[in-house]
Scaffold this motif. Structure first.
Motif: not given
Length: 144
Positions: A49-50, A56-59, A117-126
Motif C-alpha cells: 500500500x505504501x 500499480x500505476x494502472x490501478x 476478474x478481480x481479487x478480493x482482499x487486495x482491493x480494500x473490500x475484503x
C-alpha cells in the motif's frame, strides 16, 4: 438498530488497522452471508500500500478506509432468496477471486479462462471482518 460486526479497517497508509464496529451487510437475493472464522492478510500489505502508486500505476489506490483480507473460511449464517445450493450452517471457503458470472467461461465453470476478474482482499473490500457477503459463485464447500 442495525446488527453490528467487527472489522479491521485501514484509514491511512502506513498506519495500523483499527478494529471497528460496522453494520452487518444486508443479504441480497444471490448473496451468502458468512460468519468468518479465519482469513489471511498479505504479509507485506503495508509495503504494497505504501508503494501502490509506484508499483500499480494502472490501478487506483483503494478508497480508504478499506478492509483487507482474503481466503476467508467460516459458516453460512444466511442466504438470499435465489440461493438453493447452500444453507445456513454449511462450512465454506470464500474464494477471493471475483468473476463476472455471465461470460461463457463462467457459465461452463472454467474459471481460468475468465477475462473479467478481480481479487478480493487486495482491493480494500475484503474478509478481515466477522461477517462477509459473497455470491454463490465464490463459495466452496469445506470438508466437514
Amino acid at each position: 438498530m442495525a446488527k453490528m460486526m467487527k472489522a479491521a479497517r485501514m484509514h491511512d497508509v502506513g498506519q495500523p488497522m483499527a478494529i471497528e464496529e460496522l453494520p452487518i451487510p444486508e443479504v441480497r437475493p444471490t448473496d451468502v452471508l458468512v460468519k468468518v472464522a479465519a482469513c489471511g492478510i498479505v504479509p507485506n500489505l503495508g509495503n504494497v500500500l505504501a508503494n501502490w502508486t509506484k508499483w500499480f500505476t494502472h490501478l487506483p489506490l483503494p478508497k480508504l478506509p478499506a478492509i483487507f483480507g482474503l481466503d476467508a473460511t467460516g459458516v453460512i449464517e444466511a442466504v438470499g432468496s435465489q440461493v438453493h445450493a447452500w444453507k445456513p450452517g454449511d462450512r465454506v471457503y470464500v474464494n477471493p477471486a471475483r468473476y463476472c458470472g455471465g461470460c461463457r467461461a463462467c457459465q461452463q465453470e472454467i474459471r481460468l479462462l475468465v477475462r473479467t476478474t478481480r481479487s478480493m482482499g487486495t482491493s480494500g473490500s475484503a474478509n478481515a471482518r466477522r461477517k462477509c457477503l459473497t455470491t454463490t459463485l465464490m463459495a466452496a464447500c469445506a470438508s466437514t
